[in-house]
Design an enzyme around this catalytic site. Structure first.
Site, mmCIF file in Angstrom:
data_model
loop_
_atom_site.group_PDB
_atom_site.id
_atom_site.type_symbol
_atom_site.label_atom_id
_atom_site.label_comp_id
_atom_site.label_asym_id
_atom_site.label_seq_id
_atom_site.Cartn_x
_atom_site.Cartn_y
_atom_site.Cartn_z
ATOM 1 N N GLY A 15 47.844 22.380 -15.348
ATOM 2 C CA GLY A 15 46.284 22.472 -15.649
ATOM 3 C C GLY A 15 45.593 22.921 -15.852
ATOM 4 N N GLU A 162 55.240 22.811 -22.534
ATOM 5 C CA GLU A 162 53.945 24.165 -22.160
ATOM 6 C C GLU A 162 55.451 25.122 -21.347
ATOM 7 O OE1 GLU A 162 51.466 25.559 -21.869
ATOM 8 O OE2 GLU A 162 52.852 27.321 -21.535
ATOM 9 N N LYS A 221 61.733 20.980 -24.929
ATOM 10 C CA LYS A 221 61.177 20.696 -23.191
ATOM 11 C C LYS A 221 62.387 21.067 -22.548
ATOM 12 C CE LYS A 221 59.368 22.486 -20.271
ATOM 13 N NZ LYS A 221 59.352 23.749 -19.617
ATOM 14 N N SER A 270 71.516 35.157 -7.942
ATOM 15 C CA SER A 270 70.430 34.921 -7.323
ATOM 16 C C SER A 270 71.160 33.763 -5.941
ATOM 17 C CB SER A 270 69.818 33.914 -7.013
ATOM 18 O OG SER A 270 69.162 32.564 -7.938
ATOM 19 N N CYS A 277 60.152 22.703 -11.260
ATOM 20 C CA CYS A 277 61.352 22.106 -12.545
ATOM 21 C C CYS A 277 62.872 21.854 -13.142
ATOM 22 C CB CYS A 277 60.692 22.403 -14.147
ATOM 23 S SG CYS A 277 58.502 22.503 -13.765
HETATM 24 P P1 NAD Z 1 51.544 20.115 -9.853
HETATM 25 O O1 NAD Z 1 51.614 18.676 -9.309
HETATM 26 O O2 NAD Z 1 50.793 21.106 -9.251
HETATM 27 O O3 NAD Z 1 49.742 19.467 -10.293
HETATM 28 C C1 NAD Z 1 50.068 17.884 -11.089
HETATM 29 C C2 NAD Z 1 48.316 18.141 -10.895
HETATM 30 O O4 NAD Z 1 47.901 16.508 -11.043
HETATM 31 C C3 NAD Z 1 47.685 17.458 -8.870
HETATM 32 O O5 NAD Z 1 47.002 18.325 -9.269
HETATM 33 C C4 NAD Z 1 48.014 15.951 -8.843
HETATM 34 O O6 NAD Z 1 47.169 15.860 -8.106
HETATM 35 C C5 NAD Z 1 47.308 15.616 -10.558
HETATM 36 N N1 NAD Z 1 47.424 14.308 -10.706
HETATM 37 C C6 NAD Z 1 48.107 13.517 -10.430
HETATM 38 N N2 NAD Z 1 48.242 12.041 -11.369
HETATM 39 C C7 NAD Z 1 46.350 12.074 -11.115
HETATM 40 C C8 NAD Z 1 45.748 10.770 -12.113
HETATM 41 N N3 NAD Z 1 46.193 10.071 -12.552
HETATM 42 N N4 NAD Z 1 44.269 11.539 -12.321
HETATM 43 C C9 NAD Z 1 44.246 12.886 -11.932
HETATM 44 N N5 NAD Z 1 44.857 13.779 -11.125
HETATM 45 C C10 NAD Z 1 46.267 13.593 -11.338
HETATM 46 O O7 NAD Z 1 52.089 19.876 -11.693
HETATM 47 P P2 NAD Z 1 52.203 21.164 -12.398
HETATM 48 O O8 NAD Z 1 53.425 22.115 -11.988
HETATM 49 O O9 NAD Z 1 51.310 21.709 -13.160
HETATM 50 O O10 NAD Z 1 53.350 20.105 -13.541
HETATM 51 C C11 NAD Z 1 52.315 19.455 -14.546
HETATM 52 C C12 NAD Z 1 53.555 19.145 -15.171
HETATM 53 O O11 NAD Z 1 54.220 20.268 -16.253
HETATM 54 C C13 NAD Z 1 54.752 18.171 -14.949
HETATM 55 O O12 NAD Z 1 55.429 17.882 -15.819
HETATM 56 C C14 NAD Z 1 55.856 19.616 -14.954
HETATM 57 O O13 NAD Z 1 57.186 19.526 -14.690
HETATM 58 C C15 NAD Z 1 55.235 20.743 -16.578
HETATM 59 N N6 NAD Z 1 55.610 21.510 -16.523
HETATM 60 C C16 NAD Z 1 55.817 22.364 -15.034
HETATM 61 C C17 NAD Z 1 55.504 23.733 -15.247
HETATM 62 C C18 NAD Z 1 55.711 25.127 -13.602
HETATM 63 O O14 NAD Z 1 55.596 26.061 -13.842
HETATM 64 N N7 NAD Z 1 54.841 24.109 -12.560
HETATM 65 C C19 NAD Z 1 55.541 24.991 -16.343
HETATM 66 C C20 NAD Z 1 55.398 24.247 -17.414
HETATM 67 C C21 NAD Z 1 56.067 22.308 -17.650
HETATM 68 C C1 UGA Z 2 60.709 27.846 -15.450
HETATM 69 C C2 UGA Z 2 60.659 28.808 -17.269
HETATM 70 O O1 UGA Z 2 60.791 29.629 -17.171
HETATM 71 C C3 UGA Z 2 59.915 27.894 -17.862
HETATM 72 O O2 UGA Z 2 59.490 28.563 -19.260
HETATM 73 C C4 UGA Z 2 59.849 26.024 -18.057
HETATM 74 O O3 UGA Z 2 58.109 26.337 -18.056
HETATM 75 C C5 UGA Z 2 58.942 25.931 -16.374
HETATM 76 O O4 UGA Z 2 60.369 25.939 -15.445
HETATM 77 C C6 UGA Z 2 58.536 24.090 -15.676
HETATM 78 O O5 UGA Z 2 59.200 23.429 -16.589
HETATM 79 O O6 UGA Z 2 58.623 24.238 -15.090
HETATM 80 P P1 UGA Z 2 59.440 28.726 -13.402
HETATM 81 O O7 UGA Z 2 60.030 27.538 -13.025
HETATM 82 O O8 UGA Z 2 57.970 28.695 -13.266
HETATM 83 O O9 UGA Z 2 59.717 28.750 -15.385
HETATM 84 O O10 UGA Z 2 60.152 30.267 -13.737
HETATM 85 P P2 UGA Z 2 61.690 31.150 -13.472
HETATM 86 O O11 UGA Z 2 61.293 32.112 -13.888
HETATM 87 O O12 UGA Z 2 62.111 30.286 -14.602
HETATM 88 O O13 UGA Z 2 62.516 31.072 -12.748
HETATM 89 C C7 UGA Z 2 63.282 29.330 -11.739
HETATM 90 C C8 UGA Z 2 64.070 29.899 -11.039
HETATM 91 O O14 UGA Z 2 65.178 30.447 -10.864
HETATM 92 C C9 UGA Z 2 63.612 30.701 -9.708
HETATM 93 O O15 UGA Z 2 64.153 30.317 -8.358
HETATM 94 C C10 UGA Z 2 63.996 32.029 -10.419
HETATM 95 O O16 UGA Z 2 64.061 33.654 -9.092
HETATM 96 C C11 UGA Z 2 65.257 32.057 -10.662
HETATM 97 N N1 UGA Z 2 66.246 32.828 -11.671
HETATM 98 C C12 UGA Z 2 64.917 33.021 -12.755
HETATM 99 C C13 UGA Z 2 66.954 33.427 -11.226
HETATM 100 O O17 UGA Z 2 67.548 33.254 -10.029
HETATM 101 N N2 UGA Z 2 68.179 34.509 -11.963
HETATM 102 C C14 UGA Z 2 67.590 34.413 -13.413
HETATM 103 O O18 UGA Z 2 68.311 35.273 -14.119
HETATM 104 C C15 UGA Z 2 66.087 33.729 -13.451
#
Ligand code: NAD
Ligand code: UGA
Length: 462
Positions: A15, A162, A221, A270, A277
């Site tokens: 977000g 995302e 996704k 690794s 995720c």
């Molecule tokens: P996060 O835990 O960092 O953030 C989520 C936030 O939502 C928290 O701050 C929490 O307090 C808030 N929240 C929860 N319920 C709420 C409510 N009812 N009202 C208001 N706020 C509320 O999570 P994130 O890493 O940002 O991931 C969010 C989503 O995006 C997940 O579904 C995740 O799978 C997806 N996603 C994450 C990544 C990533 O790199 N972290 C990348 C792509 C997709």
């Molecule tokens: C991953 C995906 O790459 C994103 O596209 C997706 O949006 C996100 O998950 C999500 O849905 O949360 P992220 O987990 O932030 O992103 O980071 P990555 O770069 O994918 O790495 C994930 C893990 O795999 C790390 O621990 C990294 O060190 C490991 N990794 C990555 C390896 O061990 N080898 C590789 O070649 C690449």
């Protein structure tokens, strides 16, 4: 509909950065990011940009530019919902820890809470954008909640997953490979899709914006994450084979990656993938397949996680066995706690599992990470093993790598932080107990150089 006000519920890793970029690229749209977590919101509003709740290279500059102009962080969720035409749901969707699907299915309680809150207080038409990663057909459940609880307002639901990766989030958001927008194939559905296309078109070329139906978008996704994780488990499984056969995983990885049909990304061996995720999304995929009777499909994807656990465990086991067989100091220096470099996120980091294994083998842990706080390290371990007192006794956190060598023969590299490559390894060697060993869980160090200093160097798959 031309959007003038956006609300994003959830000020987390997705977000915060996503809305910062949307606000930066659309100065005429007001973007308000809301969260129930007051501490997080006040950190987003901090005047000290080093205190933003998320460490992500380049993020602070974008927040500096847009915050207060058209980017706002607030805990007043109702107000932001009422005043927006478009609402992103970007809350966490962790694996369920109880009830049906426990340990596998995605827990949609936070998404449903948002839907209920939006339904209760909305007085004008809204476009709801599913940004969180969710099981295929979740949009139907959101629709059901919204439309059954509020019949006076038209709600259009879009799926816009995302794909950013942590550590490179700003680059990924600025030049995404693709943006996927799923929606209903109705007049209002298409208008809603177009509103979101218009927002992304401020900086993303049209050819990179893909519009689909809702369910294709949702499933894409989960599938993208499963494919990425599958490549890592494939290469990690082969690292063990390399160790037994004399092949070198780095050479094998390069050789196969040069095949343009395979490609070279995500073939880096690794100590196991981490992050919030990959594991949860694969568990979710496995659950969906199994719950509709596709047992063989479920088993196929589950194997990725089995190999990932195995890779972490065999790495930790090698260290524990060495200490036992050679009667070395029962302390290991862990370099790196984050799940990858350039982030302070530790969720599902291999460091947690390796450390827990060593602790269970009665080995003490010294930890140094350039970005992770001491309290987070204890939180992670306590959450996994529920043994707070023991963790306190046997884990020490240091704020520099030299102190972290206290009474150790062994360094284990878990995160591929660039600074580890530039260390004065001669000085580190001089500060360690002998014989000195490096277990390089990322293959980032120069084996010949370290061996010439006197280290025993053990990489992965070589
Ligand atoms: P996060 O835990 O960092 O953030 C989520 C936030 O939502 C928290 O701050 C929490 O307090 C808030 N929240 C929860 N319920 C709420 C409510 N009812 N009202 C208001 N706020 C509320 O999570 P994130 O890493 O940002 O991931 C969010 C989503 O995006 C997940 O579904 C995740 O799978 C997806 N996603 C994450 C990544 C990533 O790199 N972290 C990348 C792509 C997709
Ligand atoms: C991953 C995906 O790459 C994103 O596209 C997706 O949006 C996100 O998950 C999500 O849905 O949360 P992220 O987990 O932030 O992103 O980071 P990555 O770069 O994918 O790495 C994930 C893990 O795999 C790390 O621990 C990294 O060190 C490991 N990794 C990555 C390896 O061990 N080898 C590789 O070649 C690449």
């Amino acid at each position: 509909m031309r959007i003038k006000n956006i609300c994003c519920i959830g000020a987390g890793y997705v977000g915060g950065p996503t809305m910062a970029i949307i606000a930066q690229k659309n100065p005429d749209i007001n973007v308000t990011v809301v969260d129930i977590n007051e501490k997080r919101i006040s950190a987003w509003n901090s005047n000290n940009f080093d205190e933003l709740p998320i460490y992500e290279p380049g993020l602070a500059d974008v927040v500096k530019e847009a915050r207060g102009r058209n980017l706002f962080f607030s805990t007043d969720i109702d107000d932001a919902i009422i005043n927006s035409e478009m609402i992103f749901i970007s809350v966490n969707t962790p694996t369920k820890t109880s009830g049906e699907g426990k340990g596998f299915a995605a827990d949609l309680k936070y998404v449903k809470l948002c839907a209920n809150q939006i339904a209760e207080i909305s007085k004008s038409d809204k476009i709801i954008v599913e940004k969180s990663t969710v099981p295929v057909r979740t949009s139907e459940k959101i629709k059901e909640i919204l439309r059954s609880k509020n019949k006076n307002v038209d709600f259009q639901i879009l799926s816009n997953p995302e794909f950013l990766a942590e550590g490179t989030a700003m680059r990924d958001l600025k030049i995404p490979d693709r943006v996927i927008i799923g929606g209903d194939n109705t007049k209002k559905g298409n208008e809603a899709i177009q509103s979101l296309v218009d927002i992304y078109s401020s900086w993303v070329p049209k050819k990179n914006i893909l519009t689909t139906n809702l369910w294709s978008s949702e499933l894409s996704k989960l599938t993208a994450n499963a494919f990425l994780a599958q490549r890592i488990s494939s290469i990690n499984s082969l690292s063990e084979l390399c160790e037994e056969t004399g092949a070198d995983i780095e050479e094998v990885s390069k050789a196969i990656g040069m095949d343009s049909r395979i490609g070279s990304n995500f073939l880096k061996t690794s100590v196991g993938f981490g992050g919030s995720c990959f594991q949860k999304d694969i568990l979710n995929l496995v659950y969906i397949a199994r719950s509709i009777g596709l047992e063989k499909v479920a088993n196929y994807w589950e194997q990725i996680l089995i190999i990932n656990n195995h890779q972490r465990e065999r790495f930790a086991n090698k260290i524990a066995s060495l200490i036992k067989n050679k009667s070395l100091n029962k302390n290991v220096c862990i370099l790196g706690w984050a799940f990858k470099k350039d982030t302070n996120d530790t969720r599902e980091s291999a460091a947690i599992y390796v450390s827990d294994y060593l602790l269970k083998s009665k080995i003490n842990i010294n930890v140094y990470d350039p970005k992770v706080e001491e309290s987070q390290i204890f939180f992670d371990l306590n959450y996994l093993n529920n043994n707070d007192a023991k963790n306190k006794r046997h884990v020490s956190i240091y704020n520099n790598p030299i102190d972290c060598l206290h009474k150790t023969n062994i360094i284990a590299i878990i995160t591929e932080w660039d600074e580890f490559k530039g260390y004065d390894w001669k000085n580190i060697y001089a500060n360690m107990s002998k014989p000195a060993y490096i277990y390089d869980g990322r293959n980032i160090l120069d084996k010949d150089k370290l061996e010439s200093i006197g280290f025993n160097y053990i990489g992965l798959g070589r």
